[in-house]
Design an enzyme around this catalytic site. Structure first.
Site, PDB file in Angstrom:
ATOM      1  N   ASP A  34       1.208  -1.501   0.029  1.00 37.65           N
ATOM      2  CA  ASP A  34      -0.195  -0.476   0.410  1.00 37.65           C
ATOM      3  C   ASP A  34       1.004   0.957   0.083  1.00 37.65           C
ATOM      4  O   ASP A  34       2.314   1.391   0.650  1.00 37.65           O
ATOM      5  CB  ASP A  34      -0.416   0.103   1.593  1.00 37.65           C
ATOM      6  CG  ASP A  34      -2.333   1.123   1.264  1.00 37.65           C
ATOM      7  OD1 ASP A  34      -3.021   1.561   0.033  1.00 37.65           O
ATOM      8  OD2 ASP A  34      -2.936   0.738   2.284  1.00 37.65           O
ATOM      9  N   GLY A  37       0.267   5.917  -4.291  1.00 38.67           N
ATOM     10  CA  GLY A  37      -0.512   7.022  -4.603  1.00 38.67           C
ATOM     11  C   GLY A  37      -0.140   7.829  -3.936  1.00 38.67           C
ATOM     12  O   GLY A  37       0.368   8.506  -4.487  1.00 38.67           O
ATOM     13  N   ARG A  47      -0.225   8.725  -9.961  1.00 44.12           N
ATOM     14  CA  ARG A  47      -0.742   8.252  -9.162  1.00 44.12           C
ATOM     15  C   ARG A  47      -0.167   6.884  -9.541  1.00 44.12           C
ATOM     16  O   ARG A  47       0.475   5.669  -9.374  1.00 44.12           O
ATOM     17  CB  ARG A  47      -2.765   7.263  -8.798  1.00 44.12           C
ATOM     18  CG  ARG A  47      -3.104   8.651  -7.838  1.00 44.12           C
ATOM     19  CD  ARG A  47      -3.792   8.358  -7.545  1.00 44.12           C
ATOM     20  NE  ARG A  47      -4.200   7.072  -6.833  1.00 44.12           N
ATOM     21  CZ  ARG A  47      -4.247   6.631  -6.382  1.00 44.12           C
ATOM     22  NH1 ARG A  47      -3.661   7.673  -4.660  1.00 44.12           N
ATOM     23  NH2 ARG A  47      -4.227   5.472  -5.475  1.00 44.12           N
ATOM     24  N   HIS A  51       2.276   3.595  -9.189  1.00 42.57           N
ATOM     25  CA  HIS A  51       2.182   1.624  -9.073  1.00 42.57           C
ATOM     26  C   HIS A  51       3.277   1.538 -10.151  1.00 42.57           C
ATOM     27  O   HIS A  51       3.370   0.543 -10.798  1.00 42.57           O
ATOM     28  CB  HIS A  51       0.354   1.726  -9.731  1.00 42.57           C
ATOM     29  CG  HIS A  51       0.098   2.243  -9.695  1.00 42.57           C
ATOM     30  ND1 HIS A  51      -1.084   1.709  -7.761  1.00 42.57           N
ATOM     31  CD2 HIS A  51      -1.421   2.839  -9.752  1.00 42.57           C
ATOM     32  CE1 HIS A  51      -0.986   2.391  -7.517  1.00 42.57           C
ATOM     33  NE2 HIS A  51      -2.079   3.051  -8.259  1.00 42.57           N
ATOM     34  N   ARG A  85     -12.240   2.459  -8.374  1.00 38.52           N
ATOM     35  CA  ARG A  85     -11.290   3.804  -8.005  1.00 38.52           C
ATOM     36  C   ARG A  85     -11.644   4.056  -9.666  1.00 38.52           C
ATOM     37  O   ARG A  85     -12.606   3.673 -10.137  1.00 38.52           O
ATOM     38  CB  ARG A  85      -9.932   3.083  -8.180  1.00 38.52           C
ATOM     39  CG  ARG A  85      -9.531   3.064  -6.885  1.00 38.52           C
ATOM     40  CD  ARG A  85      -7.913   2.435  -7.466  1.00 38.52           C
ATOM     41  NE  ARG A  85      -7.727   2.452  -5.134  1.00 38.52           N
ATOM     42  CZ  ARG A  85      -6.525   2.160  -5.132  1.00 38.52           C
ATOM     43  NH1 ARG A  85      -5.195   2.825  -6.051  1.00 38.52           N
ATOM     44  NH2 ARG A  85      -6.160   2.030  -4.109  1.00 38.52           N
ATOM     45  N   LEU A 145      10.301 -20.765  -4.765  1.00 37.39           N
ATOM     46  CA  LEU A 145       9.722 -19.478  -3.929  1.00 37.39           C
ATOM     47  C   LEU A 145       7.842 -19.602  -4.992  1.00 37.39           C
ATOM     48  O   LEU A 145       8.428 -19.992  -6.233  1.00 37.39           O
ATOM     49  CB  LEU A 145       9.676 -18.224  -4.145  1.00 37.39           C
ATOM     50  CG  LEU A 145       9.017 -16.908  -4.229  1.00 37.39           C
ATOM     51  CD1 LEU A 145       9.051 -17.504  -2.383  1.00 37.39           C
ATOM     52  CD2 LEU A 145       9.865 -15.707  -3.432  1.00 37.39           C
ATOM     53  N   ARG A 208      -4.996  -1.741   8.417  1.00 32.81           N
ATOM     54  CA  ARG A 208      -6.512  -2.629   9.167  1.00 32.81           C
ATOM     55  C   ARG A 208      -5.942  -3.621   7.445  1.00 32.81           C
ATOM     56  O   ARG A 208      -4.611  -3.611   6.736  1.00 32.81           O
ATOM     57  CB  ARG A 208      -7.404  -1.710   8.251  1.00 32.81           C
ATOM     58  CG  ARG A 208      -7.312  -0.874   7.109  1.00 32.81           C
ATOM     59  CD  ARG A 208      -8.610   0.589   6.179  1.00 32.81           C
ATOM     60  NE  ARG A 208      -8.123   0.800   5.003  1.00 32.81           N
ATOM     61  CZ  ARG A 208      -7.869   2.078   6.076  1.00 32.81           C
ATOM     62  NH1 ARG A 208      -7.818   2.500   6.612  1.00 32.81           N
ATOM     63  NH2 ARG A 208      -7.004   3.527   4.768  1.00 32.81           N
ATOM     64  N   LEU A 209      -6.956  -4.504   7.427  1.00 34.48           N
ATOM     65  CA  LEU A 209      -7.152  -5.342   6.950  1.00 34.48           C
ATOM     66  C   LEU A 209      -7.535  -5.505   5.024  1.00 34.48           C
ATOM     67  O   LEU A 209      -6.411  -5.856   4.524  1.00 34.48           O
ATOM     68  CB  LEU A 209      -7.572  -7.006   7.138  1.00 34.48           C
ATOM     69  CG  LEU A 209      -6.588  -7.413   8.672  1.00 34.48           C
ATOM     70  CD1 LEU A 209      -7.697  -9.184   8.815  1.00 34.48           C
ATOM     71  CD2 LEU A 209      -5.064  -7.822   7.873  1.00 34.48           C
ATOM     72  N   GLU A 221       1.081 -12.984  12.448  1.00 31.96           N
ATOM     73  CA  GLU A 221       1.858 -12.429  13.174  1.00 31.96           C
ATOM     74  C   GLU A 221       1.821 -10.724  12.004  1.00 31.96           C
ATOM     75  O   GLU A 221       1.910 -11.114  10.840  1.00 31.96           O
ATOM     76  CB  GLU A 221       3.655 -12.618  13.746  1.00 31.96           C
ATOM     77  CG  GLU A 221       3.623 -13.586  15.000  1.00 31.96           C
ATOM     78  CD  GLU A 221       3.134 -13.054  15.794  1.00 31.96           C
ATOM     79  OE1 GLU A 221       2.990 -11.756  16.739  1.00 31.96           O
ATOM     80  OE2 GLU A 221       2.239 -14.573  16.101  1.00 31.96           O
TER      81      GLU A 221
HETATM   82  C1  IPE Z   1      -5.661  -2.447  -0.236  1.00 31.72           C
HETATM   83  O1  IPE Z   1      -5.174  -1.271  -0.026  1.00 31.72           O
HETATM   84  C2  IPE Z   1      -5.011  -3.213  -1.582  1.00 31.72           C
HETATM   85  C3  IPE Z   1      -3.832  -3.879  -1.956  1.00 31.72           C
HETATM   86  C4  IPE Z   1      -2.760  -3.238  -1.731  1.00 31.72           C
HETATM   87  C5  IPE Z   1      -4.104  -4.381  -3.426  1.00 31.72           C
HETATM   88  P1  IPE Z   1      -6.408  -0.220  -0.328  1.00 31.72           P
HETATM   89  O2  IPE Z   1      -5.215   0.777  -0.977  1.00 31.72           O
HETATM   90  O3  IPE Z   1      -7.138  -0.735  -1.891  1.00 31.72           O
HETATM   91  O4  IPE Z   1      -7.033  -0.193   1.322  1.00 31.72           O
HETATM   92  P2  IPE Z   1      -8.121   1.134   1.813  1.00 31.72           P
HETATM   93  O5  IPE Z   1      -9.153   1.482   0.710  1.00 31.72           O
HETATM   94  O6  IPE Z   1      -7.117   1.988   2.238  1.00 31.72           O
HETATM   95  O7  IPE Z   1      -8.207  -0.104   2.918  1.00 31.72           O
HETATM   96  C1  IPE Z   2      -1.556  -0.075  -3.322  1.00 26.79           C
HETATM   97  O1  IPE Z   2      -1.114   1.516  -3.618  1.00 26.79           O
HETATM   98  C2  IPE Z   2      -2.076  -0.342  -5.115  1.00 26.79           C
HETATM   99  C3  IPE Z   2      -3.414  -1.021  -4.312  1.00 26.79           C
HETATM  100  C4  IPE Z   2      -4.089  -0.628  -4.223  1.00 26.79           C
HETATM  101  C5  IPE Z   2      -3.278  -1.139  -6.160  1.00 26.79           C
HETATM  102  P1  IPE Z   2      -2.915   2.545  -3.740  1.00 26.79           P
HETATM  103  O2  IPE Z   2      -2.735   3.262  -4.596  1.00 26.79           O
HETATM  104  O3  IPE Z   2      -3.582   2.590  -2.565  1.00 26.79           O
HETATM  105  O4  IPE Z   2      -2.041   3.642  -2.754  1.00 26.79           O
HETATM  106  P2  IPE Z   2      -2.448   4.852  -2.199  1.00 26.79           P
HETATM  107  O5  IPE Z   2      -2.274   4.168  -0.482  1.00 26.79           O
HETATM  108  O6  IPE Z   2      -3.540   5.594  -2.876  1.00 26.79           O
HETATM  109  O7  IPE Z   2      -1.320   5.938  -1.138  1.00 26.79           O
HETATM  110 MG    MG Z   3      -4.023   2.515  -0.380  1.00 25.64          MG
END
Ligand code: IPE
Ligand code: IPE
Ligand code: MG
Length: 254
Positions: A34, A37, A47, A51, A85, A145, A208-209, A221
């Site tokens: 995560d 962006g 953004r 990626h 998105r 792996l 969060r998950l 863990e």
């Molecule tokens: C979780 O990240 C999904 C991925 C890393 C692929 P998000 O950026 O989508 O999660 P939220 O929206 O912050 O919970």
């Molecule tokens: C994680 O980065 C990648 C995906 C969810 C695909 P984000 O795109 O969620 O980046 P932030 O959380 O907006 O910074």
């Molecule tokens: Mg994100």
């Protein structure tokens, strides 16, 4: 124990100078990648640049996990919620697997990596799916792996589908209620045959998950870092593993 250590020694190229210990290496590491962006935004970039840069981190961490002798690496690349998105971003994200594999597949093969995917294939564009499926087929017999991409993955959807398939078997009298146990459920999840993650890493400071592996993470863990995914390095990965190695896992016991 000795046998397992030898097996590990055989496939890891861990050096005596490495800070992580050979024994007690997590067998399965899952990562919520995560912060792409925000990494880009901080640099005044679109953004998509985040990626793109995140893809390089995927390569880096895959190689490091392989070097350390981690057996399974599951990477959350696209969630069932990420369709919300803007279309341009979704389109860009859907092209990344193909791009990544075009550049990296040969090296993954050379390193004996086995590519897998877990997610709901129905909604993926055919070019995304075919690139991943080609990598899966070409690496199916590799024994190193396991690199498992969570692509269009959502834990609730995964569990609902497992429950529906169990219910159908009960309805058609292939299973009785008493037959249903944790193994029956686990066998119908997308991780069937894989051990649960020992360690979950989430980057970017979110705690969060986000609908990731909610069944499988029951006793994992958890390790969080503020570092954005594009900046996540081998050092950070080692830090997470060292912290994991210091933890006492009790599974409810003493
Ligand atoms: C979780 O990240 C999904 C991925 C890393 C692929 P998000 O950026 O989508 O999660 P939220 O929206 O912050 O919970
Ligand atoms: C994680 O980065 C990648 C995906 C969810 C695909 P984000 O795109 O969620 O980046 P932030 O959380 O907006 O910074
Ligand atoms: Mg994100």
């Amino acid at each position: 124990m000795i046998k397992r250590l030898w097996a590990r020694l055989g496939k890891s190229s861990l050096q005596p100078t490495d800070p992580v210990a050979l024994e007690n290496m997590p067998e399965h590491v899952a990562i919520i990648m995560d912060g792409n962006g925000r990494w880009a935004k901080d640099r005044g970039l679109p953004r998509m640049a985040g990626h793109h840069s995140g893809m390089k981190a995927v390569k880096r961490i895959t190689m490091e996990a392989d070097r350390l002798g981690v057996k399974y690496l599951t990477l959350y690349a696209f969630s069932t919620e990420n369709w919300k998105r803007p279309k341009a971003e979704v389109d860009f994200l859907m092209k990344l697997p193909q791009q990544f594999l075009e550049i990296e597949l040969d090296e993954l093969i050379a390193n004996n990596v086995q590519v897998r995917m877990m997610g709901h294939k129905e909604d993926l564009p055919s070019f995304t799916l075919s690139a991943v499926e080609e990598a899966i087929v070409k690496t199916a017999n590799n024994t190193g792996l396991v690199l498992n991409f969570a692509l269009n993955y959502g834990s609730r959807k995964e569990m609902l589908e497992a429950i529906k398939s169990i219910a159908a078997d009960v309805q058609q009298e292939r299973l009785t209620l008493d037959d249903i146990n944790e193994n029956v459920m686990a066998d119908r999840l997308l991780t069937s045959g894989m051990p649960d993650p020992d360690l979950l890493i989430r980057t970017s400071g979110e705690l969060r998950l986000s609908n990731f592996m909610m069944w499988q993470l029951a006793y994992s863990e958890l390790w969080f870092t503020d570092v954005y995914w594009p900046e996540f390095s081998e050092k950070h990965f080692q830090e997470a593993i060292m912290e994991y190695q210091r933890r006492a896992r009790r599974y409810g016991g003493l």
